[in-house]
Structure formats: C-alpha cells, structure tokens
Motif scaffolding. Structure first.
Motif, PDB file in Angstrom:
ATOM      1  N   TYR A  64       0.831  -1.206   0.000  1.00 45.34           N
ATOM      2  CA  TYR A  64       0.000   0.000   0.000  1.00 45.34           C
ATOM      3  C   TYR A  64       0.865   1.256   0.000  1.00 45.34           C
ATOM      4  O   TYR A  64       0.579   2.219  -0.715  1.00 45.34           O
ATOM      5  N   TYR A 115      -5.986  11.485  -5.530  1.00 42.81           N
ATOM      6  CA  TYR A 115      -5.762  10.111  -5.080  1.00 42.81           C
ATOM      7  C   TYR A 115      -6.061   9.972  -3.589  1.00 42.81           C
ATOM      8  O   TYR A 115      -6.719   9.022  -3.170  1.00 42.81           O
ATOM      9  N   TRP A 172      -9.747  10.018  -3.042  1.00 47.24           N
ATOM     10  CA  TRP A 172     -10.306   8.723  -3.427  1.00 47.24           C
ATOM     11  C   TRP A 172     -10.011   7.681  -2.346  1.00 47.24           C
ATOM     12  O   TRP A 172     -10.893   6.939  -1.938  1.00 47.24           O
ATOM     13  N   GLN A 173      -8.765   7.647  -1.891  1.00 47.55           N
ATOM     14  CA  GLN A 173      -8.357   6.690  -0.854  1.00 47.55           C
ATOM     15  C   GLN A 173      -9.181   6.898   0.426  1.00 47.55           C
ATOM     16  O   GLN A 173      -9.650   5.943   1.035  1.00 47.55           O
ATOM     17  N   LYS A 174      -9.369   8.137   0.783  1.00 50.47           N
ATOM     18  CA  LYS A 174     -10.167   8.459   1.973  1.00 50.47           C
ATOM     19  C   LYS A 174     -11.591   7.945   1.811  1.00 50.47           C
ATOM     20  O   LYS A 174     -12.155   7.339   2.727  1.00 50.47           O
ATOM     21  N   SER A 175     -12.159   8.131   0.644  1.00 50.50           N
ATOM     22  CA  SER A 175     -13.518   7.678   0.376  1.00 50.50           C
ATOM     23  C   SER A 175     -13.621   6.149   0.469  1.00 50.50           C
ATOM     24  O   SER A 175     -14.534   5.615   1.105  1.00 50.50           O
ATOM     25  N   VAL A 176     -12.689   5.465  -0.147  1.00 49.12           N
ATOM     26  CA  VAL A 176     -12.703   4.001  -0.137  1.00 49.12           C
ATOM     27  C   VAL A 176     -12.522   3.475   1.283  1.00 49.12           C
ATOM     28  O   VAL A 176     -13.249   2.587   1.732  1.00 49.12           O
ATOM     29  N   MET A 177     -11.551   4.021   1.982  1.00 47.51           N
ATOM     30  CA  MET A 177     -11.249   3.506   3.325  1.00 47.51           C
ATOM     31  C   MET A 177     -12.366   3.815   4.329  1.00 47.51           C
ATOM     32  O   MET A 177     -12.670   2.981   5.175  1.00 47.51           O
ATOM     33  N   THR A 178     -12.976   4.972   4.224  1.00 43.87           N
ATOM     34  CA  THR A 178     -14.071   5.270   5.150  1.00 43.87           C
ATOM     35  C   THR A 178     -15.276   4.375   4.868  1.00 43.87           C
ATOM     36  O   THR A 178     -16.022   4.039   5.779  1.00 43.87           O
ATOM     37  N   SER A 179     -15.428   3.947   3.614  1.00 45.48           N
ATOM     38  CA  SER A 179     -16.513   3.007   3.312  1.00 45.48           C
ATOM     39  C   SER A 179     -16.231   1.621   3.896  1.00 45.48           C
ATOM     40  O   SER A 179     -17.122   0.795   3.986  1.00 45.48           O
ATOM     41  N   ARG A 180     -14.990   1.398   4.295  1.00 51.14           N
ATOM     42  CA  ARG A 180     -14.597   0.132   4.924  1.00 51.14           C
ATOM     43  C   ARG A 180     -14.385   0.300   6.430  1.00 51.14           C
ATOM     44  O   ARG A 180     -13.616  -0.434   7.037  1.00 51.14           O
TER      45      ARG A 180
END
Length: 184
Positions: free
Chosen positions: A51, A74, A77-85
């Motif tokens: 990562y 980026y 985007w990473q923040k969005s993906v990780m907060t969704s997890r």
C-alpha cells in the motif's frame, strides 16, 4: 499551486529510486505508532508495504507531472474508499501526515520542497474536502473543452480505441480526465 520543474523532477526521481526504502521507513513508523494496526484490520506488514508503494507511486506521478492535484485526488479517493470500509477519516489523514514526516526525514533538503508541498496540498484537500473539490472541478481550461468535443466525435463515430488513446495521451501530457469528461 505550482512546482519548480527542475527540483520537482529531481524529487520525483529520488522517490522512484528509493521507493522501497521510503515505504519501509513509513511502515515501520506507522507500526511503532499503531502497534495494533495489523490485527485490527487483518493486515500483514507485506500488505502495508505494498500500500505504501502505491502511495509513493501516486506521489511520484504527481510530482513528476508538476500536478499536486493528482496526489490530492488520489488521497481523496483513498479516503472515500477507506471510510466506506469503516476506517476513520482522521486515521487516513494521520497516515498521510506520517508519510509527510517520513519523506521530510529521508529526502535531501535541496530537493524535498516539491514533495512536501504536494503532500501538504493533499492533506489540506483531505481536511477541507468540499472547498478543494469545488475549485478542482471548476477550473477547466479551454483545451479540455476542445478535447472533450474530439472525444465525443470519436465515440459517436464508433472509434472507441481512438477515444481511449485521446484520453490517455492527454493525461500523460498533464490534462486530468475530469477536465475532459466534465465538458461532455
């Protein structure tokens, strides 16, 4: 935000040559600060290193391309993906801040400025997501509008490969995809 071309190229080259060392230093610091991180997220150190290498690759591209917006995008985007997890937004920002500290310690002073300013811009973007996103998407230069028309013409004439190549070649030249797509 603008970057000095010569210094940015030197910074980018340094990141590219030393990606593994920077990633390892970052991951070691991260695990020192958050020893329960691996167990909490069912990760292993190799995954964290991978990562970190991706993060550094994205940073390299942004610095080499003189486009801090690329790394900021980026990170958003990473923040969005990780907060969704179920990973806290603050944790993502803290990790980028730790990456900045690592970079500040390992990149030589004469060439670190473009990298630090790029990461600082990404941190600011992540902390103030709405205001940065608005300015990011409203500043569309004229070439983007012309390319958008050419892209649309390719699609309407069933020339998909030409349309894809148009986007990729302009991206390599520094035009961001949203600057094209937002005009279609």
């Amino acid at each position: 935000m603008t970057l000095d071309s010569k210094t940015a190229q030197q910074s980018a080259a340094y990141i590219n040559r030393n990606k593994e060392m920077i990633a390892l230093s970052f991951v070691n610091r991260l695990l020192d600060q958050k020893p329960d991180l691996l167990a909490k997220h069912k990760l292993n150190k190799t995954m964290l290193l991978e990562y970190a290498m991706v993060d550094l690759s994205k940073l390299f591209i942004a610095v080499a391309g003189l486009s801090p917006y690329r790394f900021a995008n980026y990170v958003l985007w990473q923040k969005s993906v990780m907060t969704s997890r179920a990973i806290a937004s603050a944790d993502i920002i803290d990790n980028i801040k730790l990456l900045r500290e690592t970079i500040a310690d390992v990149i030589p002073d004469p060439i670190k400025s473009p990298v630090i300013s790029t990461v600082d811009f990404a941190i600011k973007s992540a902390e103030n997501e709405n205001s940065i996103a608005e300015s990011y998407f409203t500043d569309v230069p004229e070439p983007g509008k012309q390319i958008a028309q050419q892209y649309l013409d390719f699609l309407l004439s069933n020339r998909k490969d030409a349309a894809i190549e148009l986007i990729l070649s302009n991206y390599r030249d520094g035009l961001l995809p949203h600057q094209i797509y937002s005009n279609i």
